[in-house]
Design a protein around this motif. Structure first.
Motif, PDB file in Angstrom:
ATOM      1  N   TYR A 184       0.692  -0.845   0.074  1.00 24.37           N
ATOM      2  CA  TYR A 184       0.007   0.030   0.269  1.00 24.37           C
ATOM      3  C   TYR A 184       0.785   1.262   0.017  1.00 24.37           C
ATOM      4  N   TYR A 185       0.051   2.066  -0.637  1.00 27.42           N
ATOM      5  CA  TYR A 185       1.146   3.986  -1.117  1.00 27.42           C
ATOM      6  C   TYR A 185       0.052   4.978  -0.717  1.00 27.42           C
ATOM      7  N   ASP A 242      -0.770   8.569  -1.476  1.00 26.47           N
ATOM      8  CA  ASP A 242      -1.152   8.698  -2.810  1.00 26.47           C
ATOM      9  C   ASP A 242       0.346  10.121  -2.781  1.00 26.47           C
ATOM     10  N   SER A 243       0.592  10.961  -1.614  1.00 28.80           N
ATOM     11  CA  SER A 243       1.131  11.173  -1.560  1.00 28.80           C
ATOM     12  C   SER A 243       3.071  10.726  -2.570  1.00 28.80           C
ATOM     13  N   LYS A 292       2.539   7.639  -4.383  1.00 24.76           N
ATOM     14  CA  LYS A 292       3.007   6.532  -5.234  1.00 24.76           C
ATOM     15  C   LYS A 292       3.532   6.810  -6.169  1.00 24.76           C
TER      16      LYS A 292
END
Length: 116
Positions: free
Chosen positions: A59-60, A62-63, A65
């Motif tokens: 998982y990442y 959004d900032s 990714k």
């Protein structure tokens, strides 16, 4: 003694790269979900990335990714965070966290500063 130790932080110019390491001692990371968090001055700690123990799913935030990659090397009992295309807003203390049911361990953090 159960311990998580982060390393690899430092000063880097915008657009540069760093690889953070999170090494465990006193326990085996294999069964733990591992997360990277960061805390900038005056801000709350935020989750950056995590990797599961079961299937290696990731998982990442959004900032980050597309710029950061989390990986684990169970043979070395270590988790990594490869950070590319770093931005000034990535400046923070980065922490790793290992979690399994009721066990929850934190490292002491490593400073990442992105500045020209």
């Amino acid at each position: 003694q159960v311990q998580l130790v982060e390393s690899g932080g430092g000063l880097v110019q915008p657009g540069g790269s760093l690889r953070l390491s999170c090494a465990a001692s006193g326990f085996t990371l294999d069964y733990y979900a591992i997360g990277w968090f960061r805390q900038a001055p005056g801000k709350e700690r935020e989750g950056v990335s995590c990797i599961s123990s079961s299937d290696g799913s990731t998982y990442y935030a959004d900032s980050v990714k597309g710029r950061f990659t989390i990986s684990r090397d169970n043979a070395k009992n270590t988790v990594y965070l490869q950070m590319n295309s770093l931005k000034p807003e990535d400046t923070a203390v980065y922490y790793c966290n290992a979690r399994l049911v009721t066990s929850n361990y934190w490292g002491q953090g490593t400073q990442v500063t992105v500045s020209s």
